[in-house]
Write an enzyme that holds these catalytic residues in place. Structure first.
Site, PDB file in Angstrom:
ATOM      1  N   ARG A 104       0.815  -1.122  -0.167  1.00 21.91           N
ATOM      2  CA  ARG A 104       0.031  -0.123  -0.211  1.00 21.91           C
ATOM      3  C   ARG A 104       0.918   1.075  -0.146  1.00 21.91           C
ATOM      4  O   ARG A 104       1.882   1.445   0.804  1.00 21.91           O
ATOM      5  CB  ARG A 104      -0.775   0.068   1.246  1.00 21.91           C
ATOM      6  CG  ARG A 104      -1.577   1.378   1.327  1.00 21.91           C
ATOM      7  CD  ARG A 104      -2.493   1.366   2.374  1.00 21.91           C
ATOM      8  NE  ARG A 104      -3.830   0.589   1.937  1.00 21.91           N
ATOM      9  CZ  ARG A 104      -4.965   0.760   2.575  1.00 21.91           C
ATOM     10  NH1 ARG A 104      -5.179   1.668   3.649  1.00 21.91           N
ATOM     11  NH2 ARG A 104      -6.053   0.050   2.039  1.00 21.91           N
TER      12      ARG A 104
ATOM     13  N   ARG B  78     -13.234  -8.698   2.477  1.00 22.21           N
ATOM     14  CA  ARG B  78     -11.963  -8.406   2.298  1.00 22.21           C
ATOM     15  C   ARG B  78     -11.064  -9.642   2.400  1.00 22.21           C
ATOM     16  O   ARG B  78     -10.256 -10.023   1.647  1.00 22.21           O
ATOM     17  CB  ARG B  78     -11.190  -7.291   2.816  1.00 22.21           C
ATOM     18  CG  ARG B  78     -11.931  -5.580   2.739  1.00 22.21           C
ATOM     19  CD  ARG B  78     -11.785  -5.424   1.218  1.00 22.21           C
ATOM     20  NE  ARG B  78     -10.338  -5.354   0.797  1.00 22.21           N
ATOM     21  CZ  ARG B  78      -9.484  -4.363   1.331  1.00 22.21           C
ATOM     22  NH1 ARG B  78      -9.952  -3.326   1.818  1.00 22.21           N
ATOM     23  NH2 ARG B  78      -8.123  -4.162   0.922  1.00 22.21           N
TER      24      ARG B  78
ATOM     25  N   HIS C 123      -7.443   0.617  -6.195  1.00 21.87           N
ATOM     26  CA  HIS C 123      -7.725  -0.291  -4.875  1.00 21.87           C
ATOM     27  C   HIS C 123      -8.238  -1.590  -5.334  1.00 21.87           C
ATOM     28  O   HIS C 123      -9.415  -1.684  -5.226  1.00 21.87           O
ATOM     29  CB  HIS C 123      -8.526   0.661  -4.118  1.00 21.87           C
ATOM     30  CG  HIS C 123      -8.431   0.152  -2.483  1.00 21.87           C
ATOM     31  ND1 HIS C 123      -7.767  -1.062  -2.380  1.00 21.87           N
ATOM     32  CD2 HIS C 123      -9.272   0.386  -1.559  1.00 21.87           C
ATOM     33  CE1 HIS C 123      -7.754  -1.420  -0.730  1.00 21.87           C
ATOM     34  NE2 HIS C 123      -8.809  -0.371  -0.372  1.00 21.87           N
TER      35      HIS C 123
ATOM     36  N   CYS D 253     -16.649   1.339   1.256  1.00 20.05           N
ATOM     37  CA  CYS D 253     -15.139   0.768   1.355  1.00 20.05           C
ATOM     38  C   CYS D 253     -14.809   1.104   2.870  1.00 20.05           C
ATOM     39  O   CYS D 253     -13.992   0.046   3.638  1.00 20.05           O
ATOM     40  CB  CYS D 253     -14.160   1.270   0.495  1.00 20.05           C
ATOM     41  SG  CYS D 253     -13.650   2.921   0.611  1.00 20.05           S
TER      42      CYS D 253
ATOM     43  N   ASP E 290     -17.403   6.698  -0.778  1.00 21.21           N
ATOM     44  CA  ASP E 290     -16.079   6.589  -0.195  1.00 21.21           C
ATOM     45  C   ASP E 290     -15.800   8.120   0.587  1.00 21.21           C
ATOM     46  O   ASP E 290     -16.555   8.852   0.181  1.00 21.21           O
ATOM     47  CB  ASP E 290     -14.972   6.347  -1.289  1.00 21.21           C
ATOM     48  CG  ASP E 290     -13.404   6.266  -0.931  1.00 21.21           C
ATOM     49  OD1 ASP E 290     -13.383   6.272   0.221  1.00 21.21           O
ATOM     50  OD2 ASP E 290     -12.584   6.295  -1.550  1.00 21.21           O
TER      51      ASP E 290
ATOM     52  N   GLN F 155     -10.216  -3.982  -2.956  1.00 22.08           N
ATOM     53  CA  GLN F 155     -11.435  -3.666  -2.465  1.00 22.08           C
ATOM     54  C   GLN F 155     -12.554  -3.846  -3.486  1.00 22.08           C
ATOM     55  O   GLN F 155     -13.364  -4.728  -3.292  1.00 22.08           O
ATOM     56  CB  GLN F 155     -11.443  -2.038  -2.288  1.00 22.08           C
ATOM     57  CG  GLN F 155     -12.729  -1.459  -1.653  1.00 22.08           C
ATOM     58  CD  GLN F 155     -13.112  -1.831  -0.292  1.00 22.08           C
ATOM     59  OE1 GLN F 155     -12.094  -1.744   0.456  1.00 22.08           O
ATOM     60  NE2 GLN F 155     -14.254  -2.690  -0.132  1.00 22.08           N
TER      61      GLN F 155
HETATM   62  N1   CP Z   1     -11.118  -0.014   2.757  1.00 25.56           N
HETATM   63  C1   CP Z   1      -9.922   0.123   3.247  1.00 25.56           C
HETATM   64  O1   CP Z   1      -9.096  -0.427   2.405  1.00 25.56           O
HETATM   65  O2   CP Z   1      -9.727   0.192   4.501  1.00 25.56           O
HETATM   66  P1   CP Z   1      -8.268   0.315   5.216  1.00 25.56           P
HETATM   67  O3   CP Z   1      -7.908   1.757   4.830  1.00 25.56           O
HETATM   68  O4   CP Z   1      -8.721   0.115   6.633  1.00 25.56           O
HETATM   69  O5   CP Z   1      -7.249  -0.647   4.985  1.00 25.56           O
HETATM   70  N1  NVA Z   2      -9.870   6.625  -1.071  1.00 21.93           N
HETATM   71  C1  NVA Z   2      -9.701   6.253   0.074  1.00 21.93           C
HETATM   72  C2  NVA Z   2      -9.997   4.819   0.293  1.00 21.93           C
HETATM   73  C3  NVA Z   2      -9.572   4.255   1.716  1.00 21.93           C
HETATM   74  C4  NVA Z   2      -9.865   2.872   1.978  1.00 21.93           C
HETATM   75  C5  NVA Z   2      -8.199   6.752   0.314  1.00 21.93           C
HETATM   76  O1  NVA Z   2      -7.428   6.395  -0.604  1.00 21.93           O
HETATM   77  O2  NVA Z   2      -7.806   7.067   1.290  1.00 21.93           O
END
Ligand code: CP
Ligand code: NVA
Length: 311
Positions: free
Chosen positions: A104, A294, A131, A266, A226, A134
């Site tokens: 990530r 997930r 993502h 999400c 989101d 997700q």
């Molecule tokens: N939805 C999601 O990716 O959550 P986190 O940022 O908590 O991993």
């Molecule tokens: N769009 C958000 C998603 C979090 C799971 C971000 O990138 O922070």
């Protein structure tokens, strides 16, 4: 055979379905897969915060019999990556130690670079652009609650961001129509839209952009949102919130959707910003099933990418 999941562009519609089909099996019979990744080590690099992704990967890797290494990209206990070691060298070194990499981070180029320069499968656990994990889990949730994504319409509401991009690519890979309902000032990336439209044409589905939430919500089977401020955008928070005014999913918006419609998010959520408390905690909300899925979807993905099950 897909080698990586840098984005959903790595998966064909058949491979996407295979991940979701296997996720159904994994969820139903977790014990059958308990030793499938025995002896393997998976590196997990996090340069951004995470609750669901990090925990579901770590638990999932354990449940498949492998070892998870939870690593920070930077900071005093982080990797040299945070001090400027190149992605090329990081990819080479990690490939000597581990059987797979989950990452990530901010730039999609980091994920693509690991996949290009390393010799083990790389999984994108969120970048500024995509993502994909997700979206795969969301297809499982949609299957559970609506029977199948095929022929359904998902309306994503918010900024044209990483989650929007992955859902736009998930649509044509699962027979689902996708509308991205966003302010004109926060559209999805043009390259993603063009690719999603082309994939949709080939699949016989549609991917469209709307700037009118009320119109877009009409007859929707899924209303999805989101956070308005993504990780890394904190400095622009005030301007983003202003641009997104009027894009909150309220009970009034839910009423425009199909009576069977599900509310999806999400997470993490900000009640009374992108969604009203009433909708978030209401009977049409499936957000915690989404979070749980997930785990199952990523376990299925790892079984396939790390060679324990055939594509
Ligand atoms: N939805 C999601 O990716 O959550 P986190 O940022 O908590 O991993
Ligand atoms: N769009 C958000 C998603 C979090 C799971 C971000 O990138 O922070």
């Amino acid at each position: 055979m897909a080698a990586h999941l840098t984005s959903l562009l790595d998966l064909t519609p058949a491979q996407t379905k295979r991940v979701v089909d296997l996720a159904v099996e994994v969820k139903k019979h977790p014990q059958e897969f308990a030793k499938d990744l025995a002896g393997k080590s998976i590196a997990m690099i996090f340069a951004k915060q995470s609750t669901r992704t990090r925990i579901s990967f770590e638990v999932g890797i354990h449940q498949l019999g492998a070892q998870a290494l939870a690593l920070s990209a930077g900071g005093s206990s982080g990797m040299q990556l945070g001090r400027g070691e190149t992605i090329h060298d990081t990819a080479n070194v990690l490939s000597r130690f581990v059987d797979g990499i989950v990452i990530r981070t901010f730039g999609q180029d980091q994920v693509d670079g690991l996949a290009e320069h390393g010799s083990v499968p790389v999984i994108n656990a969120l970048t500024d652009k995509y993502h994909p994990c997700q979206a795969l889990a969301d297809l499982l949730t949609i299957r559970e609650h609506l029977g199948s994504p095929e022929g359904k319409t998902l309306v994503y509401v918010g900024a044209g961001n990483n989650v929007a991009h992955s859902l736009m690519l998930a649509g044509p890979r699962s027979g689902m129509n996708v509308i991205c309902a966003c302010p004109a000032s926060l559209p999805p990336h043009q390259d993603v839209l063009a690719r999603a439209e082309a994939d949709a044409k080939e699949a016989g589905t549609t991917v469209t952009v709307s700037h009118n939430l009320h119109e877009a919500a009409e007859g929707a089977h899924v209303l999805y949102t989101d956070t308005w401020v993504s990780m890394g955008e904190e400095a622009e928070a005030k301007a983003l919130m202003k641009k997104l005014e009027g894009f909150c999913i309220t009970a009034d918006i839910m009423k425009r959707a199909d009576p069977s419609a599900q509310f999806m998010h999400c997470l993490p959520a900000h009640r009374e910003e992108e969604v009203s408390t009433e909708v978030m905690d209401g009977p049409q909300s499936v957000v915690f099933d989404q979070a749980e899925n997930r785990l199952h979807a990523q376990k299925a993905l790892m079984l396939l990418l790390f060679g324990a099950r055939a594509w």
